[in-house]
Design an enzyme around this catalytic site. Structure first.
Site, PDB file in Angstrom:
ATOM      1  N   ILE A 141       0.968  -1.194  -0.040  1.00 34.40           N
ATOM      2  CA  ILE A 141      -0.004  -0.038  -0.049  1.00 34.40           C
ATOM      3  C   ILE A 141       0.750   1.243  -0.096  1.00 34.40           C
ATOM      4  CG2 ILE A 141      -1.876   1.015   1.189  1.00 34.40           C
ATOM      5  CD1 ILE A 141      -2.484  -1.714   0.301  1.00 34.40           C
ATOM      6  N   LYS A 142       0.477   2.051  -0.927  1.00 35.27           N
ATOM      7  CA  LYS A 142       1.529   3.153  -1.161  1.00 35.27           C
ATOM      8  C   LYS A 142       1.030   4.519  -0.328  1.00 35.27           C
ATOM      9  CE  LYS A 142       3.761   4.411  -4.997  1.00 35.27           C
ATOM     10  NZ  LYS A 142       3.867   4.570  -6.457  1.00 35.27           N
ATOM     11  N   ILE A 143       1.686   4.970   0.520  1.00 34.79           N
ATOM     12  CA  ILE A 143       1.337   6.188   1.342  1.00 34.79           C
ATOM     13  C   ILE A 143       2.296   6.922   1.109  1.00 34.79           C
ATOM     14  CG2 ILE A 143       1.050   6.723   3.983  1.00 34.79           C
ATOM     15  CD1 ILE A 143       0.199   3.850   4.535  1.00 34.79           C
TER      16      ILE A 143
END
Length: 373
Positions: A141-143
């Site tokens: 998950i890209k944050i």
């Protein structure tokens, strides 16, 4: 797999080449499967800008858009459905590599909405929702690594989500991200939950730094300052790598390693060459080092596979030279931290604009396709 391929050789040196691209065509034609099997590809990233181009430039998604629109699905939800489907399919292709590397590689990234970059609670909720939607152990998950993103990173890692921290330009912020990573693993360990399969990378952006600073440097009246053109982005990344080496060693880290923890690898992002004065693999060659990832756009990936010269180039000497360049830059009155703050803000704005354009584009396609055969 061809051992003479420079991309394959990168992996032997400890650097994983990932592809900064995803399209339905890449999945359906078997090209992604070929790249994994033959070209040494070990992971994949995407973002709203990439996906916007994929949908706008292809009719591969039209049938799905039509069916979803005819079912009454709104444009934003259509976008998520399409993205999740592609990421899930890519994860499946990388799954054998993920298992063979015991969870060390074979990841595919999906990004939380950039509109949430400054809202930690909303970021965590969307990260969890996307994690459940993809439902694959090798999704990341890209944050965004904004100030608000820091607690979100820790909370997601504590929950066992793999995290790709993106939009990092500053070494100081990168240190905060590594601290958030350690805190997440420590909290998870305190809850007596396993940490051996919780993975994370920190996407440190490279060429955009030169794009931002070079116009100022080349117009300087000082020859030494002008000589810094095209060098600060790499110097900044080299110092970031030194910070990585400093962080992931010592008693605190050793205690986590005993539980199976993995380092949060630096991922060199934005490594395509924007200035034609420099070679097309300029930013790739300079940043080869163990325990790193380099995510390459298709053109750069192809170029490096053709004429890359793999060799570990981050050394004590190159880091020392990098620090000298950064000292010269500071002496010339250029504030690198201020530039990093501007780049972070611009990065969030750019991805937000791409996300909006993606939703609008899908909405327009849905209107045009809905009800047709």
């Amino acid at each position: 797999m061809n051992p003479a391929n420079p991309l394959v050789q990168l992996a032997a040196l400890g650097q994983s080449p990932w592809l900064d691209n995803i399209t339905r065509d890449l999945l359906q034609t078997g090209e992604l499967r070929r790249l994994i099997a033959e070209a040494g590809l070990r992971g994949m990233t995407t973002n709203p800008t990439i996906f916007e181009k994929a949908v706008a430039g292809s009719d591969c998604y039209d049938a799905d858009i039509r069916a979803l629109a005819d079912s009454g699905v709104e444009a934003r939800d259509i976008v998520e459905t399409l993205v999740v489907a592609d990421v899930r399919a890519a994860c499946d292709l990388f799954l054998p590599l993920y298992h063979a590397s015991e969870g060390g590689d074979g990841f595919v990234s999906i990004e939380v909405s950039p509109e949430l970059a400054n809202n930690a609670d909303s970021t965590v909720r969307e990260a969890r929702r996307l994690w459940d939607a993809v439902d694959r152990p090798n999704v990341m998950i890209k944050i965004p690594g904004t100030q608000a993103g820091l607690p979100a990173i820790t909370r997601c890692l504590t929950r066992g989500l793999n995290v790709n921290v993106t939009l990092l330009f500053s070494v100081a912020r990168y240190r905060q991200v590594m601290e958030a990573h350690l805190a997440g693993l420590e909290r998870r360990r305190a809850r007596r939950e396993p940490i051996n399969r919780v993975a994370s990378v920190a996407s440190f952006f490279v060429s955009r730094v030169d794009t931002k600073l070079d116009p100022t440097l080349e117009h300087s009246g000082d020859a030494a300052t002008r000589g810094l053109r095209g060098t600060i982005a790499i110097a900044n990344a080299l110092v970031a790598y030194e910070a990585f080496q400093e962080t992931f060693r010592g008693p605190r880290w050793d205690a986590l390693v005993r539980e199976g923890a993995r380092v949060q690898r630096p991922l060199w992002a934005s490594t395509s060459t924007k200035d034609p004065a420099f070679p097309d693999v300029y930013y790739v060659e300079a940043l080869v080092a163990p325990d790193t990832v380099n995510t390459l756009p298709p053109e750069t990936f192809k170029a490096y596979g053709h004429h890359g010269r793999p060799e570990v180039r981050i050394t004590k000497q190159t880091v020392a030279e990098a620090k000298q360049r950064l000292a010269t830059l500071a002496g010339a009155g250029v504030d690198l931290e201020d530039a990093a703050r501007v780049l972070e803000t611009e990065g969030v704005q750019k991805f937000s604009a791409s996300f909006t354009a993606l939703v609008n584009g899908v909405r327009q396609k849905a209107m045009a396709l809905s009800g047709t055969s």
